[in-house]
Design a protein around this motif. Structure first.
Motif, PDB file in Angstrom:
ATOM      1  N   TYR A 349     -11.739 -27.890  -2.523  1.00 21.17           N
ATOM      2  CA  TYR A 349     -10.710 -28.896  -2.754  1.00 21.17           C
ATOM      3  C   TYR A 349     -10.389 -29.608  -1.447  1.00 21.17           C
ATOM      4  O   TYR A 349     -10.203 -28.977  -0.404  1.00 21.17           O
ATOM      5  CB  TYR A 349      -9.454 -28.243  -3.347  1.00 21.17           C
ATOM      6  N   GLY A 350     -10.347 -30.916  -1.515  1.00 25.44           N
ATOM      7  CA  GLY A 350     -10.058 -31.715  -0.338  1.00 25.44           C
ATOM      8  C   GLY A 350      -9.161 -32.879  -0.692  1.00 25.44           C
ATOM      9  O   GLY A 350      -8.517 -32.907  -1.748  1.00 25.44           O
ATOM     10  N   LEU A 351      -9.121 -33.873   0.194  1.00 23.63           N
ATOM     11  CA  LEU A 351      -8.267 -35.040   0.022  1.00 23.63           C
ATOM     12  C   LEU A 351      -9.079 -36.312   0.235  1.00 23.63           C
ATOM     13  O   LEU A 351     -10.116 -36.298   0.907  1.00 23.63           O
ATOM     14  CB  LEU A 351      -7.108 -35.010   1.022  1.00 23.63           C
ATOM     15  N   ARG A 357      -9.342 -51.229  -0.815  1.00 29.20           N
ATOM     16  CA  ARG A 357     -10.768 -51.144  -1.136  1.00 29.20           C
ATOM     17  C   ARG A 357     -11.449 -50.016  -0.372  1.00 29.20           C
ATOM     18  O   ARG A 357     -12.647 -49.807  -0.531  1.00 29.20           O
ATOM     19  CB  ARG A 357     -11.472 -52.460  -0.780  1.00 29.20           C
ATOM     20  N   LYS A 358     -10.703 -49.306   0.436  1.00 29.44           N
ATOM     21  CA  LYS A 358     -11.271 -48.318   1.347  1.00 29.44           C
ATOM     22  C   LYS A 358     -11.111 -46.915   0.779  1.00 29.44           C
ATOM     23  O   LYS A 358     -10.059 -46.557   0.251  1.00 29.44           O
ATOM     24  CB  LYS A 358     -10.580 -48.414   2.714  1.00 29.44           C
ATOM     25  N   VAL A 359     -12.166 -46.112   0.905  1.00 33.49           N
ATOM     26  CA  VAL A 359     -12.135 -44.712   0.494  1.00 33.49           C
ATOM     27  C   VAL A 359     -12.506 -43.866   1.706  1.00 33.49           C
ATOM     28  O   VAL A 359     -13.601 -44.003   2.257  1.00 33.49           O
ATOM     29  CB  VAL A 359     -13.131 -44.442  -0.653  1.00 33.49           C
ATOM     30  N   LYS A 360     -11.596 -42.996   2.125  1.00 34.81           N
ATOM     31  CA  LYS A 360     -11.849 -42.154   3.292  1.00 34.81           C
ATOM     32  C   LYS A 360     -11.648 -40.693   2.901  1.00 34.81           C
ATOM     33  O   LYS A 360     -10.515 -40.242   2.731  1.00 34.81           O
ATOM     34  CB  LYS A 360     -10.908 -42.523   4.439  1.00 34.81           C
ATOM     35  N   PRO A 361     -12.738 -39.921   2.729  1.00 37.88           N
ATOM     36  CA  PRO A 361     -12.592 -38.511   2.351  1.00 37.88           C
ATOM     37  C   PRO A 361     -12.132 -37.653   3.523  1.00 37.88           C
ATOM     38  O   PRO A 361     -12.448 -37.935   4.681  1.00 37.88           O
ATOM     39  CB  PRO A 361     -14.000 -38.116   1.901  1.00 37.88           C
ATOM     40  N   LEU A 362     -11.372 -36.625   3.202  1.00 41.73           N
ATOM     41  CA  LEU A 362     -10.937 -35.646   4.193  1.00 41.73           C
ATOM     42  C   LEU A 362     -11.284 -34.272   3.619  1.00 41.73           C
ATOM     43  O   LEU A 362     -10.538 -33.715   2.813  1.00 41.73           O
ATOM     44  CB  LEU A 362      -9.440 -35.779   4.458  1.00 41.73           C
ATOM     45  N   LEU A 363     -12.446 -33.769   4.012  1.00 40.67           N
ATOM     46  CA  LEU A 363     -12.956 -32.508   3.491  1.00 40.67           C
ATOM     47  C   LEU A 363     -13.135 -31.527   4.638  1.00 40.67           C
ATOM     48  O   LEU A 363     -13.647 -31.887   5.699  1.00 40.67           O
ATOM     49  CB  LEU A 363     -14.294 -32.716   2.776  1.00 40.67           C
ATOM     50  N   VAL A 364     -12.709 -30.295   4.430  1.00 43.67           N
ATOM     51  CA  VAL A 364     -12.879 -29.244   5.424  1.00 43.67           C
ATOM     52  C   VAL A 364     -13.914 -28.256   4.902  1.00 43.67           C
ATOM     53  O   VAL A 364     -14.419 -28.382   3.779  1.00 43.67           O
ATOM     54  CB  VAL A 364     -11.536 -28.537   5.708  1.00 43.67           C
ATOM     55  N   ALA A 365     -14.255 -27.259   5.716  1.00 43.12           N
ATOM     56  CA  ALA A 365     -15.264 -26.280   5.297  1.00 43.12           C
ATOM     57  C   ALA A 365     -14.812 -25.513   4.065  1.00 43.12           C
ATOM     58  O   ALA A 365     -15.617 -25.157   3.207  1.00 43.12           O
ATOM     59  CB  ALA A 365     -15.560 -25.318   6.445  1.00 43.12           C
ATOM     60  N   GLY A 366     -13.512 -25.247   3.971  1.00 40.17           N
ATOM     61  CA  GLY A 366     -12.960 -24.557   2.814  1.00 40.17           C
ATOM     62  C   GLY A 366     -12.217 -25.526   1.920  1.00 40.17           C
ATOM     63  O   GLY A 366     -12.744 -26.569   1.535  1.00 40.17           O
ATOM     64  N   SER A 367     -10.965 -25.196   1.596  1.00 43.59           N
ATOM     65  CA  SER A 367     -10.179 -26.013   0.677  1.00 43.59           C
ATOM     66  C   SER A 367      -8.801 -26.306   1.244  1.00 43.59           C
ATOM     67  O   SER A 367      -8.239 -25.512   2.012  1.00 43.59           O
ATOM     68  CB  SER A 367     -10.001 -25.287  -0.666  1.00 43.59           C
ATOM     69  N   LEU A 368      -8.252 -27.446   0.847  1.00 48.85           N
ATOM     70  CA  LEU A 368      -6.843 -27.782   1.038  1.00 48.85           C
ATOM     71  C   LEU A 368      -6.216 -27.713  -0.352  1.00 48.85           C
ATOM     72  O   LEU A 368      -6.481 -28.561  -1.201  1.00 48.85           O
ATOM     73  CB  LEU A 368      -6.695 -29.173   1.648  1.00 48.85           C
ATOM     74  N   THR A 369      -5.409 -26.680  -0.601  1.00 53.41           N
ATOM     75  CA  THR A 369      -5.016 -26.365  -1.975  1.00 53.41           C
ATOM     76  C   THR A 369      -3.562 -26.659  -2.310  1.00 53.41           C
ATOM     77  O   THR A 369      -3.174 -26.591  -3.465  1.00 53.41           O
ATOM     78  CB  THR A 369      -5.291 -24.885  -2.274  1.00 53.41           C
ATOM     79  N   ALA A 370      -2.723 -26.922  -1.341  1.00 51.85           N
ATOM     80  CA  ALA A 370      -1.335 -27.317  -1.593  1.00 51.85           C
ATOM     81  C   ALA A 370      -0.906 -28.161  -0.408  1.00 51.85           C
ATOM     82  O   ALA A 370      -1.199 -27.815   0.735  1.00 51.85           O
ATOM     83  CB  ALA A 370      -0.427 -26.098  -1.740  1.00 51.85           C
ATOM     84  N   CYS A 371      -0.230 -29.271  -0.654  1.00 53.84           N
ATOM     85  CA  CYS A 371       0.115 -30.195   0.431  1.00 53.84           C
ATOM     86  C   CYS A 371       1.440 -30.881   0.138  1.00 53.84           C
ATOM     87  O   CYS A 371       1.919 -30.907  -0.997  1.00 53.84           O
ATOM     88  CB  CYS A 371      -0.947 -31.294   0.591  1.00 53.84           C
ATOM     89  N   ASP A 372       2.002 -31.476   1.193  1.00 52.14           N
ATOM     90  CA  ASP A 372       3.047 -32.480   1.040  1.00 52.14           C
ATOM     91  C   ASP A 372       2.926 -33.445   2.207  1.00 52.14           C
ATOM     92  O   ASP A 372       2.521 -33.054   3.313  1.00 52.14           O
ATOM     93  CB  ASP A 372       4.440 -31.858   1.000  1.00 52.14           C
ATOM     94  N   PHE A 373       3.269 -34.725   1.949  1.00 50.13           N
ATOM     95  CA  PHE A 373       3.094 -35.768   2.948  1.00 50.13           C
ATOM     96  C   PHE A 373       4.380 -36.555   3.142  1.00 50.13           C
ATOM     97  O   PHE A 373       5.236 -36.610   2.252  1.00 50.13           O
ATOM     98  CB  PHE A 373       1.970 -36.732   2.522  1.00 50.13           C
ATOM     99  N   ARG A 374       4.489 -37.156   4.325  1.00 46.86           N
ATOM    100  CA  ARG A 374       5.556 -38.124   4.544  1.00 46.86           C
ATOM    101  C   ARG A 374       5.407 -39.266   3.557  1.00 46.86           C
ATOM    102  O   ARG A 374       4.317 -39.527   3.046  1.00 46.86           O
ATOM    103  CB  ARG A 374       5.486 -38.670   5.975  1.00 46.86           C
ATOM    104  N   GLN A 375       6.492 -39.984   3.331  1.00 47.60           N
ATOM    105  CA  GLN A 375       6.442 -41.041   2.323  1.00 47.60           C
ATOM    106  C   GLN A 375       5.486 -42.167   2.693  1.00 47.60           C
ATOM    107  O   GLN A 375       4.961 -42.855   1.821  1.00 47.60           O
ATOM    108  CB  GLN A 375       7.848 -41.589   2.082  1.00 47.60           C
ATOM    109  N   ASP A 376       5.225 -42.357   4.007  1.00 48.03           N
ATOM    110  CA  ASP A 376       4.266 -43.388   4.410  1.00 48.03           C
ATOM    111  C   ASP A 376       2.844 -42.849   4.507  1.00 48.03           C
ATOM    112  O   ASP A 376       1.920 -43.586   4.870  1.00 48.03           O
ATOM    113  CB  ASP A 376       4.677 -44.016   5.742  1.00 48.03           C
ATOM    114  N   LEU A 377       2.656 -41.569   4.201  1.00 48.49           N
ATOM    115  CA  LEU A 377       1.357 -40.889   4.198  1.00 48.49           C
ATOM    116  C   LEU A 377       0.710 -40.835   5.581  1.00 48.49           C
ATOM    117  O   LEU A 377      -0.501 -40.628   5.695  1.00 48.49           O
ATOM    118  CB  LEU A 377       0.389 -41.539   3.196  1.00 48.49           C
ATOM    119  N   ALA A 378       1.509 -40.990   6.645  1.00 50.93           N
ATOM    120  CA  ALA A 378       0.952 -40.932   7.996  1.00 50.93           C
ATOM    121  C   ALA A 378       0.422 -39.540   8.316  1.00 50.93           C
ATOM    122  O   ALA A 378      -0.602 -39.389   8.985  1.00 50.93           O
ATOM    123  CB  ALA A 378       2.004 -41.346   9.022  1.00 50.93           C
TER     124      ALA A 378
END
Length: 729
Positions: A349-351, A357-378
């Motif tokens: 699992y990744g992000l 129009r842009k797609v930027k994957p964020l994948l690690v060797a394992g998984s990112l399974t629970a997250c929370d982000f700032r409202q601006d997604l910085a």
């Protein structure tokens, strides 16, 4: 004939390149207790100022023999964590719109109620309602598709309006009915009845900041949108928009959408708009609905706008919408989104950061399974884990792709020397691919053929740490510590080919154009072919011992275990967990699915179809001893056990108890002592039947004596029972 199995790039190269043992890094080795206390079910929320983080986890407390929810506060400046509370249940962690902390539901002995948590770690009761309905598998309890001890419900669900002026919440109220005779469908609905059925009403309520309240709607608890999702509320300028089922749990009549108007103080029907996010739908940066379309190794990521126009972001080696992924976030300006994804070739699992129009994957060797982000997604904070990495908090910056470790979430598991795990993909004789992993024995040596255990559960073989969703009560890590090669294998994914996808659609929706015979081949026999062809490859490479191979799985996995041992002679022992699907006794569960699989009821001209697949009707073909571990005494499982014993196949069925005589264990075992005992029983079962070993720490000597009696009676199945031929030292 077997198919040609293909290993992925992470497969055998590193393992087979040397004849020396693979040295374990410094650290402890796994125990059954370590597996039982792995933390799960993380839920986390950043503070509005980004300086702290509240998070929940679920963990077994072996000393009290209970599963508990634990609430923590983590300071992002000092990197210090504090445990705030342990409770039987805590859930639905939300950031308060006023920026002054969080809200969540906690059971502190008076039922599930609504609390506020501030940045100092102080808990304050926000709203309490009488907890008069118990949810869970207990006498007088309302059944729900969730695991855990029975619990009383004060507040069932809550959500805040963006300005913080309104609280949407749900409660449960008893719905007593006079005792009456049941007829037809009301009798069928009680087919698994262990105790008197209970009915309740979900009350959907709206509360203002001034304390005024309105009853928005009352729905029977069978309305799954109301009961499980709080009616999927979304906030609009006119008022909260919500959804209700227009039918019941057996015959869905579709979904109704309504708006409760701030101006009139009442509800009215609303048209379903394309951009309105129904359950499972993901919103995109153009105001549309995102989807992963097509079949194969890459799927087309699209966004369908409210006007019907479709935006194509291109083929991607992952898909969105998996409920196990980290979640989805839309920036406060609506111009970009962060999406939780599951990868296709190497399941993890990744992000993905999605712009206009842009797609930027964020994948690690394992998984990112629970997250929370700032409202601006910085930036945000996630839980990172893998099959050999214990969960830890990490700082994530989607734009740069930087992932930086913050803190371990389980120091006891960090201290265990990681086992070697490799990702694989196999292709079976029909050309269908299945993904999975191999957990190698701690001291693996090339040239030695190891006993092997295959663990399966749908698509849950992925990069999560000792996940009970996959391994249930099968101690995969301890198997590897004790010299087994452990194979974690998924079903062939329906996303790889249209016909397989259509087969699953017919199974869930009722008979279709494929027909029962093709459906059985695609969904069940196809899986058995994948197991056999993968095993033939590993045997051919001299990695596993052909005579010492076991298989284990619960729920969907139990279907595959039961079908595998009644269709194939490749397995020497099996453990099947809490399942009874495909058995004639489970007809009408629901019957549309059985009609798709078998063509009709288990009688007359359709009986021949049942004989081709139903495990209890094929017991005489079984060559492997079969253990069944049950949370509930399903009639179909008992039929399978009885048929096996009548066919002189070694078999045992074990029913695990609830907290007391009025309760049941749950599908995912929640009582730690039950899970520990079940894991020991599985360890003893496979050690005995595949290796001829008796470990008194795993089962009493009397148990091994009883199994020995069954082993001596085992009929000739063209392969000797390994329990009578101990493994060479």
């Amino acid at each position: 004939m077997t198919g040609k199995a293909r290993a992925s790039a992470l497969a055998f190269v590193a393992i087979l390149g040397t004849g020396s043992p693979i040295e374990a890094t410094e650290g402890r080795r796994w125990t059954i207790e370590n597996i039982a206390i792995v933390p799960t079910d993380f839920d986390l929320r950043l503070a509005s100022d980004g300086r702290s983080l509240a998070y929940l986890e679920r963990r077994a407390d072996i000393e009290t023999d209970k599963s508990v929810s634990i609430l923590h506060l983590y300071d992002l400046d000092s990197h210090r964590s504090r445990e705030i509370l342990r409770a039987p249940s805590a859930e639905q962690l939300r950031r308060l719109p006023d920026g002054r902390g969080w809200s969540l539901l906690i059971d502190r002995g008076d039922g599930l109620q609504l609390y506020k948590l501030d940045a100092r770690g102080t808990l304050t009761l926000l709203l309490k309602r009488e907890a008069v309905v118990t949810v869970g598998q207990t006498e007088g309890g309302l059944f729900a598709v969730r695991s855990g001890a029975p619990r009383r419900i004060g507040i069932l669900y809550h959500d805040w309006s963006p300005d913080g002026r309104w609280l949407w919440y749900a409660t449960l109220r008893p719905r007593p009915e006079p005792l009456a005779m049941s007829i037809d469908a009301t009798v069928v609905a009680q087919r698994y009845r262990r105790r008197a059925p209970v009915k309740a009403t979900v009350e959907l309520r709206l509360r203002s900041a001034a304390g005024e309240e309105w009853l928005v709607a009352s729905r029977p608890a069978q309305d799954r949108l109301a009961f499980y999702y709080g009616a999927n509320v979304q906030w609009t300028r006119e008022g909260p928009r919500y959804q209700l089922e227009q039918g019941d749990a057996e015959r869905s009549g579709g979904t109704g959408t309504f708006i409760w108007s701030f101006a009139t103080g009442s509800s009215h029907p609303a048209e379903q708009e394309p951009g309105f996010p129904s359950i499972g739908l993901v919103s995109g940066p153009h105001g549309g609905v995102l989807a992963s379309e097509g079949f194969g190794r890459e799927l087309d990521l699209t966004e369908t706008r409210p006007d019907g126009r479709k935006i194509h972001y291109g083929p991607q080696p992952y898909y969105i919408g998996d409920p196990r992924a980290a979640g989805n976030w839309l920036a406060n300006d609506g111009r970009k989104a962060v999406l939780g994804v599951r990868t296709i070739p190497h399941p993890r699992y990744g992000l993905v950061l999605l712009g206009s129009r842009k797609v930027k994957p964020l994948l690690v060797a394992g998984s990112l399974t629970a997250c929370d982000f700032r409202q601006d997604l910085a930036w945000g904070v996630c839980v990172e884990e893998s099959l050999n990495q214990a969960p830890r908090l990490v700082h994530v910056a989607p734009e740069s792709g930087e992932v930086r470790a913050l803190a371990s979430l389980s120091s006891v598991h960090e201290s265990i020397a990681p086992l070697r795990v490799t990702a694989h993909e196999w292709t079976n004789r029909l050309g269908y691919r299945s993904t999975g992993f191999i957990v190698w024995p701690r001291d693996y040596q090339q040239g030695k053929a190891y006993p092997a255990i295959l663990i399966t559960h749908g698509s849950d073989a992925d990069e999560r740490f000792a996940s009970p969703d996959l391994q249930w009560n099968y101690p995969a890590q301890l198997f590897a510590e004790r010299g087994f090669l452990v194979i974690l294998q998924n079903d062939p994914s329906a996303r790889q080919q249209a016909e397989l996808w259509n087969a699953y659609m017919e199974w869930s929706g009722g008979p279709g154009v494929l027909g029962p015979s093709r459906l059985r081949e695609l969904i069940w026999l196809n899986g058995v072919y994948s197991f056999e062809d993968m095993i033939h490859e590993l045997v051919g490479k001299g990695i596993i011992d052909r005579e010492r191979i076991g298989i284990a799985g619960y729920s969907r996995g139990s279907q595959m275990v039961n079908v595998a041992v009644t269709q194939s002679t490749i397995f020497g022992a099996a453990s099947s967990g809490d399942g009874n699907y495909l058995e004639p006794a489970s007809y009408a569960d629901p019957k549309e699915g059985y009609h798709a699989i078998f063509g009709g009821p288990p009688s007359g001209r359709h009986l021949a179809s049942y004989r081709q697949l139903s495990p209890s009707l094929r017991a005489e073909k079984v060559c492997a001893p079969v253990l069944q571990q049950m949370a509930s005494p399903f009639a179909g499982a008992i039929d399978f056990y009885t048929a096996l014993r009548d066919a002189e196949v070694p078999a045992q069925i074990s029913l695990y108890p609830g907290e007391d005589i009025a309760t049941d264990e749950t599908h995912l075992f929640h009582i730690p002592s039950n899970r520990l005992r079940a894991m020991r029983e599985n360890m003893a079962w496979f050690d005995f039947w595949l290796r001829g070993r008796r470990d008194p720490n795993m089962a009493p000597i009397s148990t091994y004596d009883r199994w020995s009696t069954m082993a001596a009676q085992l009929r000739d199945c063209s392969r000797p029972p390994s329990a009578l031929q101990p493994e060479p030292s």
